[in-house]
Design an enzyme around this catalytic site. Structure first.
Site, short mmCIF file in Angstrom:
data_model
loop_
_atom_site.label_atom_id
_atom_site.label_comp_id
_atom_site.label_asym_id
_atom_site.label_seq_id
_atom_site.Cartn_x
_atom_site.Cartn_y
_atom_site.Cartn_z
N ASP A 11 0.85 -1.20 0.00
CA ASP A 11 0.00 0.00 0.00
C ASP A 11 0.88 1.25 0.00
O ASP A 11 0.94 1.99 0.98
CB ASP A 11 -0.94 -0.02 1.21
CG ASP A 11 -1.97 -1.14 1.09
OD1 ASP A 11 -2.39 -1.45 -0.04
OD2 ASP A 11 -2.36 -1.70 2.13
N LYS A 35 0.56 -7.83 -3.04
CA LYS A 35 -0.78 -7.31 -3.37
C LYS A 35 -0.62 -5.86 -3.81
O LYS A 35 -0.01 -5.04 -3.12
CB LYS A 35 -1.69 -7.37 -2.15
CG LYS A 35 -3.08 -6.84 -2.43
CD LYS A 35 -3.99 -7.08 -1.24
CE LYS A 35 -4.00 -5.94 -0.26
NZ LYS A 35 -4.74 -4.74 -0.69
N ASP A 62 -5.71 -6.11 -6.18
CA ASP A 62 -6.85 -5.95 -5.26
C ASP A 62 -7.60 -4.66 -5.58
O ASP A 62 -7.42 -3.64 -4.93
CB ASP A 62 -6.28 -5.93 -3.83
CG ASP A 62 -7.33 -5.69 -2.76
OD1 ASP A 62 -8.52 -5.95 -3.02
OD2 ASP A 62 -6.96 -5.24 -1.66
N LEU A 63 -8.45 -4.72 -6.61
CA LEU A 63 -9.19 -3.52 -7.01
C LEU A 63 -10.66 -3.59 -6.61
O LEU A 63 -11.41 -2.64 -6.84
CB LEU A 63 -9.03 -3.29 -8.52
CG LEU A 63 -7.59 -3.07 -8.99
CD1 LEU A 63 -7.53 -2.84 -10.49
CD2 LEU A 63 -6.93 -1.91 -8.26
N LYS A 64 -11.08 -4.72 -6.07
CA LYS A 64 -12.43 -4.87 -5.48
C LYS A 64 -13.52 -4.30 -6.39
O LYS A 64 -14.24 -3.36 -6.00
CB LYS A 64 -12.51 -4.19 -4.11
CG LYS A 64 -11.55 -4.73 -3.07
CD LYS A 64 -11.84 -4.12 -1.70
CE LYS A 64 -10.90 -4.59 -0.62
NZ LYS A 64 -9.51 -4.11 -0.73
N ASP A 67 -19.75 -3.12 -9.69
CA ASP A 67 -20.49 -2.27 -10.63
C ASP A 67 -21.51 -3.16 -11.33
O ASP A 67 -21.68 -4.33 -10.96
CB ASP A 67 -19.49 -1.63 -11.62
CG ASP A 67 -19.98 -0.27 -12.14
OD1 ASP A 67 -21.19 -0.16 -12.47
OD2 ASP A 67 -19.17 0.65 -12.23
N PRO A 69 -23.04 -5.73 -14.04
CA PRO A 69 -22.33 -6.87 -14.64
C PRO A 69 -21.59 -6.54 -15.93
O PRO A 69 -20.44 -6.95 -16.12
CB PRO A 69 -23.46 -7.89 -14.89
CG PRO A 69 -24.45 -7.58 -13.81
CD PRO A 69 -24.42 -6.10 -13.64
N THR A 122 -12.78 -6.34 6.49
CA THR A 122 -12.39 -6.66 7.87
C THR A 122 -12.41 -5.42 8.77
O THR A 122 -12.26 -5.52 9.98
CB THR A 122 -10.97 -7.30 7.91
OG1 THR A 122 -10.12 -6.57 7.04
CG2 THR A 122 -11.01 -8.74 7.47
N GLN A 193 -8.20 -1.75 11.51
CA GLN A 193 -8.80 -3.07 11.39
C GLN A 193 -9.63 -3.38 12.63
O GLN A 193 -9.36 -2.86 13.72
CB GLN A 193 -7.71 -4.14 11.21
CG GLN A 193 -6.90 -4.01 9.93
CD GLN A 193 -7.67 -4.46 8.70
OE1 GLN A 193 -8.88 -4.68 8.74
NE2 GLN A 193 -6.97 -4.57 7.59
N GLY A 213 -0.18 -6.03 5.54
CA GLY A 213 0.35 -4.75 5.10
C GLY A 213 1.28 -4.15 6.13
O GLY A 213 2.44 -4.53 6.26
N ARG A 214 0.73 -3.21 6.92
CA ARG A 214 1.54 -2.42 7.84
C ARG A 214 2.43 -3.23 8.80
O ARG A 214 3.54 -2.79 9.09
CB ARG A 214 0.64 -1.43 8.59
CG ARG A 214 0.17 -0.30 7.68
CD ARG A 214 -1.05 0.40 8.19
NE ARG A 214 -2.25 -0.46 8.11
CZ ARG A 214 -3.47 -0.04 8.41
NH1 ARG A 214 -3.66 1.21 8.81
NH2 ARG A 214 -4.49 -0.87 8.28
O1 C5P Z 1 -1.95 -2.76 6.74
P1 C5P Z 1 -2.94 -3.90 6.84
O2 C5P Z 1 -2.31 -5.22 7.22
O3 C5P Z 1 -4.16 -3.54 7.68
O4 C5P Z 1 -3.45 -4.08 5.33
C1 C5P Z 1 -4.50 -4.95 4.98
C2 C5P Z 1 -4.69 -4.92 3.51
O5 C5P Z 1 -5.77 -5.80 3.17
C3 C5P Z 1 -5.08 -3.55 2.95
O6 C5P Z 1 -4.43 -3.43 1.69
C4 C5P Z 1 -6.59 -3.62 2.75
O7 C5P Z 1 -7.01 -2.87 1.63
C5 C5P Z 1 -6.80 -5.10 2.47
N1 C5P Z 1 -8.13 -5.62 2.80
C6 C5P Z 1 -8.65 -5.58 4.07
N2 C5P Z 1 -9.89 -6.10 4.32
C7 C5P Z 1 -10.60 -6.65 3.34
C8 C5P Z 1 -10.08 -6.70 2.04
C9 C5P Z 1 -8.82 -6.17 1.81
O8 C5P Z 1 -7.98 -5.11 4.98
N3 C5P Z 1 -11.77 -7.22 3.60
#
Ligand code: C5P
Length: 235
Positions: A11, A35, A62-64, A67, A69, A122, A193, A213-214
């Protein structure tokens, strides 16, 4: 499918920051599955995907998508040409949208990246689910139902919290993938989170991939944090 793996959420807002981070990994290190999310993709465009792929990494884009179909089908057709390993949509877009995504993603030779669906973010609490999204069924039931929709539409798995991985597997079968963010080391800050677990707990709960991520990207020693994750999650 490969075995359990740790996916690092890159990220970052620029290619320069991303490559500075990836340069922590030397030639002799394990090449992490990465990712690429909205921030980096919107900043740098498709070239960042090609460049990271050329360095030999597997990529979860990861563009989720969420929209109608037809729009999702056409967008997925474009993404499938990028040769990524995994892409995703929001299950809330309905079965028709997920089927369209799968059609768009499938190349002429029948190959395609893995396609997974976000059930509930999450960062969404049970209270927000009930009071803001007006979903009264409860978190676990909602996630299992969305997961079943995804499986029926032909998708390969879902993004969910490790806390829901077991019930998703119970509802959708062991082969249905669970890709789980919301990972924190013992005693670390939760940040934004809500539904979190440790890497070791995610393993116990049956996650196939953890998205981290972090805890890795912002660690003092990112390489050590990555290897700790690998050790705790992959064993
Ligand atoms: O930094 P952290 O570990 O919280 O990053 C989690 C990653 O997972 C982020 O890139 C976030 O966009 C992604 N994500 C999430 N929950 C979801 C789907 C994706 O945290 N349900």
């Amino acid at each position: 499918m490969k075995g359990r793996d740790v996916i690092i959420a890159c990220d970052f807002s620029s290619a320069a920051q991303t490559f500075a981070f990836l340069d922590n990994f030397g030639a002799e290190d394990r090449k992490p599955f990465v990712k690429i999310g909205m921030e980096l993709f919107y900043a740098e465009g498709p070239s960042i995907v090609r460049e990271i792929k050329a360095r030999g990494h597997s990529i979860f884009l990861d563009l989720k998508l969420h929209d109608i179909p037809n729009t999702v089908r056409k967008a997925m057709r474009v993404l499938s040409s990028l040769d990524v390993d995994m892409v995703n949509v929001h299950a809330a877009g309905t079965s028709a949208m997920m089927q369209a995504a799968l059609e768009g993603l499938t190349r002429e030779d029948g190959t395609r990246p893995l396609l997974i669906a976000v059930t509930q973010l999450t960062s969404t609490s049970a209270q927000a689910l009930r009071d803001e999204l007006l979903i009264g069924a409860g978190m676990e039931e909602t996630i299992s139902a969305y997961a079943l929709n995804a499986r029926s539409a032909g998708l390969d798995g879902v993004v969910c919290s490790p806390l829901e991985a077991a019930s998703v597997k119970k509802t959708c079968g062991k082969a249905f993938l669970t890709v789980t963010p919301g990972i924190r080391f013992e005693g670390a800050a939760k940040d934004d989170q809500v539904r979190i677990t440790t890497p070791a707990m995610a393993r116990e709960l049956g996650s196939d991939y953890v998205v981290v991520g972090r805890p890795i990207t912002a660690a003092e020693d990112p390489l050590a944090a990555y290897y700790k994750c690998i050790e705790d999650f992959c064993g």
